[in-house]
Enzyme design. Structure first.
Site, PDB file in Angstrom:
ATOM      1  CE1 TYR B 173       0.784  -0.675   4.521  1.00 45.67           C
ATOM      2  CE2 TYR B 173       0.534   1.705   4.273  1.00 45.67           C
ATOM      3  CZ  TYR B 173       0.967   0.610   5.006  1.00 45.67           C
ATOM      4  OH  TYR B 173       1.581   0.794   6.205  1.00 45.67           O
ATOM      5  CB  CYS B 174       1.482   4.161  -1.688  1.00 46.63           C
ATOM      6  SG  CYS B 174       0.394   4.036  -3.099  1.00 46.63           S
TER       7      CYS B 174
END
Lengths: 213, 213
Positions: B173-174
DNA sequence: GGAGTATTCTAAGATTCCTTAGAATCCTAG
DNA sequence: CTAGGATTCTAAGGAATCTTAGAATACTCC
Protein backbone atom coordinates in the site's frame (compact mmCIF):
# COMPACT_ATOMS: atom_id res chain seq x y z
CA UNK A 1 -3.65 25.59 -14.92
CA UNK A 2 -1.80 23.45 -12.44
CA UNK A 3 -1.40 19.89 -13.32
CA UNK A 4 -0.20 16.87 -11.49
CA UNK A 5 -0.57 13.26 -12.51
CA UNK A 6 -3.71 12.61 -10.49
CA UNK A 7 -5.47 15.68 -11.85
CA UNK A 8 -8.07 13.91 -13.96
CA UNK A 9 -9.14 11.99 -10.88
CA UNK A 10 -9.44 15.03 -8.67
CA UNK A 11 -11.19 16.82 -11.51
CA UNK A 12 -13.92 14.25 -11.22
CA UNK A 13 -14.09 14.52 -7.44
CA UNK A 14 -14.34 18.27 -7.80
CA UNK A 15 -17.50 17.82 -9.85
CA UNK A 16 -19.28 16.87 -6.67
CA UNK A 17 -17.79 19.81 -4.84
CA UNK A 18 -18.77 22.18 -7.63
CA UNK A 19 -22.30 20.90 -7.59
CA UNK A 20 -22.44 21.77 -3.88
CA UNK A 21 -20.74 25.14 -4.27
CA UNK A 22 -23.78 27.29 -4.93
CA UNK A 23 -26.39 28.33 -2.38
CA UNK A 24 -29.09 28.00 -5.01
CA UNK A 25 -28.22 24.41 -5.84
CA UNK A 26 -28.03 23.44 -2.20
CA UNK A 27 -31.42 24.96 -1.62
CA UNK A 28 -32.89 23.07 -4.57
CA UNK A 29 -31.40 19.83 -3.30
CA UNK A 30 -32.94 20.34 0.11
CA UNK A 31 -36.34 20.97 -1.36
CA UNK A 32 -36.06 18.01 -3.71
CA UNK A 33 -34.86 15.80 -0.92
CA UNK A 34 -38.30 16.02 0.61
CA UNK A 35 -40.20 14.88 -2.41
CA UNK A 36 -40.28 14.82 -6.18
CA UNK A 37 -41.36 18.07 -7.81
CA UNK A 38 -41.80 19.69 -11.19
CA UNK A 39 -39.48 22.49 -12.18
CA UNK A 40 -42.13 25.06 -11.48
CA UNK A 41 -43.14 23.71 -8.07
CA UNK A 42 -39.50 23.54 -7.21
CA UNK A 43 -38.77 27.11 -8.28
CA UNK A 44 -41.78 28.19 -6.28
CA UNK A 45 -40.89 26.24 -3.15
CA UNK A 46 -37.24 27.26 -3.24
CA UNK A 47 -37.88 30.90 -4.05
CA UNK A 48 -35.63 30.87 -7.11
CA UNK A 49 -36.54 32.24 -10.57
CA UNK A 50 -37.72 29.53 -12.95
CA UNK A 51 -35.02 29.91 -15.56
CA UNK A 52 -32.31 29.85 -13.02
CA UNK A 53 -33.84 26.78 -11.43
CA UNK A 54 -33.83 24.99 -14.74
CA UNK A 55 -30.23 25.93 -15.45
CA UNK A 56 -29.05 24.75 -12.04
CA UNK A 57 -30.98 21.53 -12.37
CA UNK A 58 -28.99 20.77 -15.50
CA UNK A 59 -25.82 21.02 -13.52
CA UNK A 60 -27.12 18.87 -10.72
CA UNK A 61 -28.16 16.32 -13.28
CA UNK A 62 -24.75 16.41 -14.93
CA UNK A 63 -23.24 15.65 -11.53
CA UNK A 64 -25.69 12.75 -11.14
CA UNK A 65 -27.18 14.19 -7.98
CA UNK A 66 -30.73 14.46 -9.28
CA UNK A 67 -32.72 12.62 -11.91
CA UNK A 68 -35.62 13.78 -14.02
CA UNK A 69 -38.67 11.85 -15.08
CA UNK A 70 -40.73 13.20 -17.91
CA UNK A 71 -44.46 12.85 -17.62
CA UNK A 72 -46.38 14.51 -20.40
CA UNK A 73 -45.32 18.11 -20.73
CA UNK A 74 -43.80 18.19 -17.24
CA UNK A 75 -40.51 17.02 -15.85
CA UNK A 76 -40.46 15.70 -12.31
CA UNK A 77 -37.12 15.93 -10.57
CA UNK A 78 -35.94 14.17 -7.49
CA UNK A 79 -32.73 13.42 -5.63
CA UNK A 80 -31.06 10.57 -7.48
CA UNK A 81 -31.07 8.01 -4.70
CA UNK A 82 -30.86 7.41 -0.99
CA UNK A 83 -27.08 7.68 -1.06
CA UNK A 84 -27.29 11.28 -2.26
CA UNK A 85 -29.82 12.05 0.40
CA UNK A 86 -27.59 10.58 3.11
CA UNK A 87 -24.62 12.47 1.80
CA UNK A 88 -26.48 15.75 1.94
CA UNK A 89 -27.41 15.05 5.54
CA UNK A 90 -23.76 14.32 6.22
CA UNK A 91 -22.77 17.62 4.62
CA UNK A 92 -25.23 19.57 6.72
CA UNK A 93 -24.05 17.89 9.88
CA UNK A 94 -20.45 18.49 9.02
CA UNK A 95 -20.93 22.14 8.16
CA UNK A 96 -22.99 22.66 11.29
CA UNK A 97 -20.19 21.22 13.40
CA UNK A 98 -17.41 23.18 11.80
CA UNK A 99 -18.80 26.57 10.86
CA UNK A 100 -19.83 28.86 13.66
CA UNK A 101 -21.11 31.30 11.04
CA UNK A 102 -23.57 28.70 9.83
CA UNK A 103 -24.93 28.24 13.33
CA UNK A 104 -25.26 32.02 13.63
CA UNK A 105 -27.14 32.26 10.34
CA UNK A 106 -29.51 29.51 11.44
CA UNK A 107 -30.12 31.19 14.76
CA UNK A 108 -30.76 34.49 13.00
CA UNK A 109 -33.47 32.88 10.94
CA UNK A 110 -35.08 30.42 13.32
CA UNK A 111 -34.54 32.07 16.67
CA UNK A 112 -33.00 30.08 19.47
CA UNK A 113 -35.87 27.83 20.37
CA UNK A 114 -34.87 24.66 22.15
CA UNK A 115 -35.76 21.81 19.84
CA UNK A 116 -36.32 18.13 20.37
CA UNK A 117 -33.88 15.83 18.58
CA UNK A 118 -35.15 13.10 16.28
CA UNK A 119 -33.83 10.48 18.67
CA UNK A 120 -35.73 11.97 21.62
CA UNK A 121 -38.88 12.15 19.55
CA UNK A 122 -38.53 8.52 18.52
CA UNK A 123 -38.30 7.54 22.17
CA UNK A 124 -41.38 9.57 23.02
CA UNK A 125 -43.63 8.41 20.20
CA UNK A 126 -45.21 5.71 22.34
CA UNK A 127 -46.09 8.22 25.07
CA UNK A 128 -49.73 9.28 24.58
CA UNK A 129 -49.01 12.66 26.21
CA UNK A 130 -46.89 13.65 23.21
CA UNK A 131 -48.70 15.03 20.17
CA UNK A 132 -46.73 15.39 16.94
CA UNK A 133 -47.91 18.11 14.59
CA UNK A 134 -46.88 18.28 10.93
CA UNK A 135 -47.24 21.91 9.83
CA UNK A 136 -46.29 21.36 6.18
CA UNK A 137 -48.80 21.60 3.34
CA UNK A 138 -51.00 18.51 3.18
CA UNK A 139 -49.33 17.38 -0.06
CA UNK A 140 -46.04 17.03 1.75
CA UNK A 141 -47.73 15.26 4.62
CA UNK A 142 -49.26 12.81 2.18
CA UNK A 143 -45.84 12.03 0.70
CA UNK A 144 -44.55 10.85 4.08
CA UNK A 145 -44.60 11.88 7.72
CA UNK A 146 -43.62 10.96 11.25
CA UNK A 147 -45.76 8.00 12.40
CA UNK A 148 -48.77 9.20 14.36
CA UNK A 149 -48.32 12.84 13.39
CA UNK A 150 -51.37 14.92 12.65
CA UNK A 151 -51.42 17.25 9.65
CA UNK A 152 -52.06 20.83 10.65
CA UNK A 153 -50.63 23.38 8.21
CA UNK A 154 -49.56 26.63 9.80
CA UNK A 155 -52.25 28.60 7.95
CA UNK A 156 -54.98 26.57 9.65
CA UNK A 157 -53.33 26.27 13.02
CA UNK A 158 -54.99 29.27 14.62
CA UNK A 159 -58.49 28.11 13.79
CA UNK A 160 -57.92 24.49 14.66
CA UNK A 161 -56.26 25.01 18.01
CA UNK A 162 -59.14 23.19 19.75
CA UNK A 163 -58.04 19.93 18.09
CA UNK A 164 -55.01 19.93 20.35
CA UNK A 165 -55.46 18.75 23.92
CA UNK A 166 -54.52 21.50 26.38
CA UNK A 167 -52.12 19.46 28.45
CA UNK A 168 -50.39 17.74 25.53
CA UNK A 169 -46.66 18.12 25.01
CA UNK A 170 -46.54 19.16 21.40
CA UNK A 171 -43.71 18.61 18.93
CA UNK A 172 -44.12 20.53 15.68
CA UNK A 173 -42.05 20.04 12.55
CA UNK A 174 -41.84 21.24 8.97
CA UNK A 175 -39.74 20.18 6.00
CA UNK A 176 -36.09 21.03 5.86
CA UNK A 177 -33.81 21.77 8.75
CA UNK A 178 -33.87 25.48 7.93
CA UNK A 179 -37.61 25.84 7.55
CA UNK A 180 -39.01 28.57 9.77
CA UNK A 181 -42.63 27.42 9.74
CA UNK A 182 -42.47 25.09 12.71
CA UNK A 183 -40.73 27.78 14.75
CA UNK A 184 -43.62 30.12 14.03
CA UNK A 185 -46.08 27.41 14.96
CA UNK A 186 -44.31 26.79 18.24
CA UNK A 187 -44.33 30.49 19.04
CA UNK A 188 -48.02 30.70 18.28
CA UNK A 189 -48.78 27.64 20.40
CA UNK A 190 -46.68 29.04 23.22
CA UNK A 191 -48.75 32.23 23.23
CA UNK A 192 -51.84 30.11 23.65
CA UNK A 193 -50.42 28.34 26.64
CA UNK A 194 -49.31 25.13 25.03
CA UNK A 195 -46.10 23.30 25.82
CA UNK A 196 -44.71 23.13 22.29
CA UNK A 197 -41.27 22.53 20.83
CA UNK A 198 -39.78 22.17 17.37
CA UNK A 199 -38.19 19.05 15.97
CA UNK A 200 -34.52 19.69 15.20
CA UNK A 201 -33.75 19.10 11.53
CA UNK A 202 -37.40 18.93 10.51
CA UNK A 203 -38.74 15.99 8.56
CA UNK A 204 -35.43 15.52 6.76
CA UNK A 205 -33.67 15.27 10.08
CA UNK A 206 -36.18 12.65 11.13
CA UNK A 207 -35.59 10.58 8.03
CA UNK A 208 -31.85 10.67 8.57
CA UNK A 209 -31.88 10.18 12.31
CA UNK A 210 -29.14 7.91 13.63
CA UNK A 211 -29.79 4.15 13.72
CA UNK A 212 -32.44 2.57 15.93
CA UNK A 213 -36.19 3.12 15.61
CA UNK B 1 -28.32 37.29 -7.60
CA UNK B 2 -31.23 35.13 -6.54
CA UNK B 3 -32.38 35.53 -3.06
CA UNK B 4 -34.72 33.63 -0.87
CA UNK B 5 -35.14 33.91 2.88
CA UNK B 6 -32.81 31.04 3.75
CA UNK B 7 -30.04 32.34 1.52
CA UNK B 8 -27.62 33.37 4.26
CA UNK B 9 -27.81 29.85 5.63
CA UNK B 10 -27.18 28.16 2.31
CA UNK B 11 -24.44 30.66 1.63
CA UNK B 12 -22.64 29.23 4.62
CA UNK B 13 -23.25 25.65 3.56
CA UNK B 14 -21.90 26.52 0.13
CA UNK B 15 -18.61 27.54 1.72
CA UNK B 16 -17.91 23.89 2.30
CA UNK B 17 -18.91 23.03 -1.24
CA UNK B 18 -16.73 25.78 -2.63
CA UNK B 19 -13.78 24.58 -0.64
CA UNK B 20 -14.23 21.18 -2.26
CA UNK B 21 -14.81 22.54 -5.75
CA UNK B 22 -11.24 22.69 -6.97
CA UNK B 23 -9.09 19.72 -7.97
CA UNK B 24 -6.06 21.43 -6.47
CA UNK B 25 -7.66 21.88 -3.07
CA UNK B 26 -8.92 18.32 -3.01
CA UNK B 27 -5.46 17.10 -3.82
CA UNK B 28 -3.95 19.19 -1.05
CA UNK B 29 -6.48 17.88 1.41
CA UNK B 30 -5.68 14.31 0.50
CA UNK B 31 -1.99 14.86 0.99
CA UNK B 32 -2.54 16.70 4.26
CA UNK B 33 -4.89 14.02 5.46
CA UNK B 34 -1.95 11.66 5.68
CA UNK B 35 0.19 13.83 7.87
CA UNK B 36 1.09 17.37 8.78
CA UNK B 37 3.37 19.14 6.29
CA UNK B 38 4.97 22.49 5.60
CA UNK B 39 3.78 24.51 2.65
CA UNK B 40 6.79 23.52 0.63
CA UNK B 41 6.61 19.79 1.38
CA UNK B 42 2.97 19.96 0.55
CA UNK B 43 3.49 21.75 -2.76
CA UNK B 44 6.16 19.20 -3.57
CA UNK B 45 4.08 16.16 -2.62
CA UNK B 46 0.97 17.39 -4.36
CA UNK B 47 2.72 18.56 -7.50
CA UNK B 48 1.28 22.08 -7.29
CA UNK B 49 3.28 25.32 -7.63
CA UNK B 50 4.20 26.82 -4.28
CA UNK B 51 2.36 30.10 -4.64
CA UNK B 52 -0.77 28.42 -5.75
CA UNK B 53 -0.51 26.01 -2.84
CA UNK B 54 -0.26 28.88 -0.39
CA UNK B 55 -3.22 30.69 -1.93
CA UNK B 56 -5.41 27.59 -1.82
CA UNK B 57 -4.39 26.87 1.75
CA UNK B 58 -5.74 30.27 2.73
CA UNK B 59 -9.10 29.28 1.35
CA UNK B 60 -9.09 25.93 3.05
CA UNK B 61 -8.24 27.66 6.27
CA UNK B 62 -11.03 30.18 5.80
CA UNK B 63 -13.42 27.24 5.42
CA UNK B 64 -12.01 25.73 8.63
CA UNK B 65 -10.92 22.56 6.89
CA UNK B 66 -7.23 22.87 7.71
CA UNK B 67 -5.28 24.53 10.50
CA UNK B 68 -1.77 25.89 10.51
CA UNK B 69 0.79 25.78 13.25
CA UNK B 70 3.74 28.10 13.05
CA UNK B 71 7.06 26.75 14.11
CA UNK B 72 9.93 29.13 13.56
CA UNK B 73 9.98 30.27 9.97
CA UNK B 74 7.79 27.41 8.81
CA UNK B 75 4.07 26.82 8.91
CA UNK B 76 2.87 23.28 9.35
CA UNK B 77 -0.58 22.58 8.00
CA UNK B 78 -2.85 19.70 8.71
CA UNK B 79 -6.46 18.71 8.32
CA UNK B 80 -8.39 20.47 11.06
CA UNK B 81 -9.70 17.41 12.87
CA UNK B 82 -10.89 13.85 12.58
CA UNK B 83 -14.34 15.00 11.50
CA UNK B 84 -12.89 16.64 8.40
CA UNK B 85 -10.92 13.55 7.64
CA UNK B 86 -13.99 11.35 7.92
CA UNK B 87 -15.99 13.72 5.78
CA UNK B 88 -13.38 13.60 3.04
CA UNK B 89 -13.51 9.82 3.11
CA UNK B 90 -17.27 10.04 2.84
CA UNK B 91 -16.94 12.35 -0.17
CA UNK B 92 -14.57 10.00 -1.95
CA UNK B 93 -16.84 7.05 -1.29
CA UNK B 94 -19.86 8.94 -2.48
CA UNK B 95 -18.22 10.21 -5.65
CA UNK B 96 -16.86 6.76 -6.39
CA UNK B 97 -20.32 5.28 -6.10
CA UNK B 98 -22.05 7.87 -8.22
CA UNK B 99 -19.63 8.94 -10.92
CA UNK B 100 -18.66 6.37 -13.51
CA UNK B 101 -16.24 8.92 -14.95
CA UNK B 102 -14.37 8.95 -11.67
CA UNK B 103 -13.99 5.20 -11.72
CA UNK B 104 -12.72 5.44 -15.30
CA UNK B 105 -10.18 8.09 -14.38
CA UNK B 106 -8.94 5.96 -11.50
CA UNK B 107 -8.65 2.92 -13.71
CA UNK B 108 -6.77 4.95 -16.31
CA UNK B 109 -4.21 5.92 -13.71
CA UNK B 110 -3.90 2.83 -11.55
CA UNK B 111 -4.71 0.08 -13.99
CA UNK B 112 -7.31 -2.48 -13.08
CA UNK B 113 -5.41 -4.47 -10.50
CA UNK B 114 -7.62 -6.40 -8.12
CA UNK B 115 -7.04 -4.91 -4.71
CA UNK B 116 -7.64 -6.16 -1.22
CA UNK B 117 -10.14 -4.18 0.83
CA UNK B 118 -9.18 -2.78 4.21
CA UNK B 119 -11.66 -5.12 5.86
CA UNK B 120 -10.13 -8.18 4.19
CA UNK B 121 -6.68 -7.05 5.19
CA UNK B 122 -7.76 -6.56 8.79
CA UNK B 123 -9.05 -10.12 8.86
CA UNK B 124 -5.79 -11.45 7.43
CA UNK B 125 -3.38 -9.57 9.66
CA UNK B 126 -3.11 -12.47 12.09
CA UNK B 127 -2.21 -14.89 9.29
CA UNK B 128 1.59 -15.25 9.20
CA UNK B 129 1.46 -16.06 5.47
CA UNK B 130 0.42 -12.47 4.72
CA UNK B 131 3.16 -9.85 4.51
CA UNK B 132 2.13 -6.21 4.46
CA UNK B 133 4.50 -3.84 2.67
CA UNK B 134 4.42 -0.06 3.10
CA UNK B 135 5.98 1.47 -0.01
CA UNK B 136 5.74 5.10 1.12
CA UNK B 137 8.78 7.14 2.08
CA UNK B 138 10.05 6.20 5.53
CA UNK B 139 8.90 9.54 6.96
CA UNK B 140 5.33 8.67 6.17
CA UNK B 141 5.79 5.19 7.58
CA UNK B 142 7.09 6.70 10.79
CA UNK B 143 4.02 8.90 11.11
CA UNK B 144 1.75 5.87 11.21
CA UNK B 145 1.27 2.55 9.41
CA UNK B 146 -0.71 -0.66 9.27
CA UNK B 147 0.24 -2.81 12.27
CA UNK B 148 2.95 -5.30 11.38
CA UNK B 149 3.73 -3.67 8.02
CA UNK B 150 7.34 -3.46 6.90
CA UNK B 151 8.65 -0.26 5.39
CA UNK B 152 10.03 -0.79 1.88
CA UNK B 153 9.91 2.32 -0.30
CA UNK B 154 9.45 1.63 -3.98
CA UNK B 155 12.89 2.98 -4.83
CA UNK B 156 14.53 0.30 -2.70
CA UNK B 157 12.17 -2.50 -3.53
CA UNK B 158 14.18 -3.99 -6.38
CA UNK B 159 17.33 -4.34 -4.32
CA UNK B 160 15.62 -5.59 -1.21
CA UNK B 161 13.45 -8.25 -2.80
CA UNK B 162 15.26 -10.94 -0.84
CA UNK B 163 13.74 -9.62 2.37
CA UNK B 164 10.39 -10.93 1.22
CA UNK B 165 9.70 -14.64 1.64
CA UNK B 166 9.00 -16.24 -1.74
CA UNK B 167 5.76 -17.91 -0.81
CA UNK B 168 4.30 -14.95 1.11
CA UNK B 169 1.04 -13.39 0.04
CA UNK B 170 2.00 -9.75 -0.16
CA UNK B 171 -0.26 -6.73 0.29
CA UNK B 172 1.38 -3.45 -0.73
CA UNK B 173 0.00 0.00 0.00
CA UNK B 174 0.93 3.63 -0.38
CA UNK B 175 -0.66 6.85 0.84
CA UNK B 176 -3.82 8.13 -0.75
CA UNK B 177 -6.41 6.12 -2.60
CA UNK B 178 -5.14 7.46 -5.92
CA UNK B 179 -1.46 6.88 -5.35
CA UNK B 180 0.09 4.83 -8.12
CA UNK B 181 3.17 3.71 -6.23
CA UNK B 182 1.73 0.55 -4.73
CA UNK B 183 0.38 -0.47 -8.13
CA UNK B 184 3.88 -0.20 -9.55
CA UNK B 185 5.25 -2.18 -6.65
CA UNK B 186 2.70 -4.93 -7.18
CA UNK B 187 3.53 -5.08 -10.86
CA UNK B 188 7.21 -5.33 -10.08
CA UNK B 189 6.61 -8.03 -7.50
CA UNK B 190 4.42 -9.89 -9.93
CA UNK B 191 7.21 -9.94 -12.50
CA UNK B 192 9.43 -11.54 -9.88
CA UNK B 193 6.97 -14.28 -9.19
CA UNK B 194 5.39 -12.97 -6.03
CA UNK B 195 1.72 -13.15 -5.18
CA UNK B 196 1.17 -9.45 -4.54
CA UNK B 197 -1.89 -7.23 -4.40
CA UNK B 198 -2.61 -3.62 -3.61
CA UNK B 199 -4.65 -2.34 -0.68
CA UNK B 200 -7.73 -0.52 -1.93
CA UNK B 201 -7.80 3.06 -0.71
CA UNK B 202 -4.19 3.01 0.49
CA UNK B 203 -3.31 4.02 4.02
CA UNK B 204 -6.13 6.55 4.13
CA UNK B 205 -8.60 3.84 3.22
CA UNK B 206 -7.17 1.72 6.03
CA UNK B 207 -7.60 4.50 8.57
CA UNK B 208 -11.20 5.02 7.53
CA UNK B 209 -12.15 1.38 7.16
CA UNK B 210 -15.64 0.52 8.37
CA UNK B 211 -16.05 -0.35 12.06
CA UNK B 212 -14.53 -3.44 13.65
CA UNK B 213 -10.80 -4.10 13.92
C1' DG C 1 21.71 44.04 13.30
C1' DG C 2 22.03 41.75 8.63
C1' DA C 3 21.76 37.90 5.33
C1' DG C 4 19.00 34.34 3.99
C1' DT C 5 14.80 31.58 3.82
C1' DA C 6 9.77 30.51 4.23
C1' DT C 7 5.41 32.19 3.65
C1' DT C 8 1.85 35.43 2.77
C1' DC C 9 -0.18 39.73 0.83
C1' DT C 10 -1.41 42.56 -3.23
C1' DA C 11 -2.70 42.95 -7.67
C1' DA C 12 -4.08 41.86 -12.37
C1' DG C 13 -4.99 39.03 -16.54
C1' DA C 14 -7.26 34.80 -17.88
C1' DT C 15 -10.90 31.75 -17.04
C1' DT C 16 -14.96 29.96 -15.35
C1' DC C 17 -19.53 30.43 -13.44
C1' DC C 18 -24.10 32.81 -12.62
C1' DT C 19 -28.06 34.85 -14.29
C1' DT C 20 -31.44 35.75 -17.47
C1' DA C 21 -33.44 37.15 -22.02
C1' DG C 22 -35.14 35.16 -26.29
C1' DA C 23 -35.69 31.31 -29.39
C1' DA C 24 -36.50 26.48 -29.84
C1' DT C 25 -38.43 21.97 -28.47
C1' DC C 26 -41.68 18.79 -26.90
C1' DC C 27 -45.94 17.76 -25.05
C1' DT C 28 -51.36 17.81 -24.36
C1' DA C 29 -55.76 19.15 -25.68
C1' DG C 30 -59.00 20.32 -28.85
C1' DC D 1 -52.79 19.77 -37.14
C1' DT D 2 -52.84 23.82 -34.35
C1' DA D 3 -52.83 26.48 -30.02
C1' DG D 4 -50.88 26.86 -25.74
C1' DG D 5 -48.06 25.62 -21.92
C1' DA D 6 -43.76 23.63 -19.69
C1' DT D 7 -39.06 23.19 -20.05
C1' DT D 8 -34.65 23.53 -22.09
C1' DC D 9 -31.13 25.46 -25.27
C1' DT D 10 -28.30 29.39 -26.85
C1' DA D 11 -26.06 33.35 -25.96
C1' DA D 12 -24.02 37.21 -23.59
C1' DG D 13 -23.03 40.58 -19.92
C1' DG D 14 -21.47 40.66 -15.30
C1' DA D 15 -19.46 38.56 -11.09
C1' DA D 16 -16.43 35.50 -8.88
C1' DT D 17 -12.32 32.53 -8.94
C1' DC D 18 -7.79 30.76 -10.43
C1' DT D 19 -3.15 31.52 -11.15
C1' DT D 20 0.99 33.76 -10.58
C1' DA D 21 4.28 37.69 -10.55
C1' DG D 22 6.31 41.00 -7.38
C1' DA D 23 6.53 43.19 -2.92
C1' DA D 24 6.18 42.62 1.95
C1' DT D 25 6.48 40.18 6.32
C1' DA D 26 8.31 37.10 9.80
C1' DC D 27 11.50 34.18 11.36
C1' DT D 28 16.38 31.88 12.11
C1' DC D 29 21.13 31.90 12.27
C1' DC D 30 25.33 34.17 12.37
Amino acid sequence: MSDFPEEPIYEQLARVGKALASPVRLRLLDVLDQRERTVEELAQAAGVPLKNTSAQLQQLRAAHLVTGRKEGARVYYRVADERVSRFLAELRGFAHDRLADLRDAVRARLGSLEGVTAGELAARLADPGTVVVDVRPVTDFAAGHVPGAISLPLAELRERLDELPRQARIVAYCGGPYCAVSSQAVRLLGEHGYDARTLDGGYLGWRHRPAGE
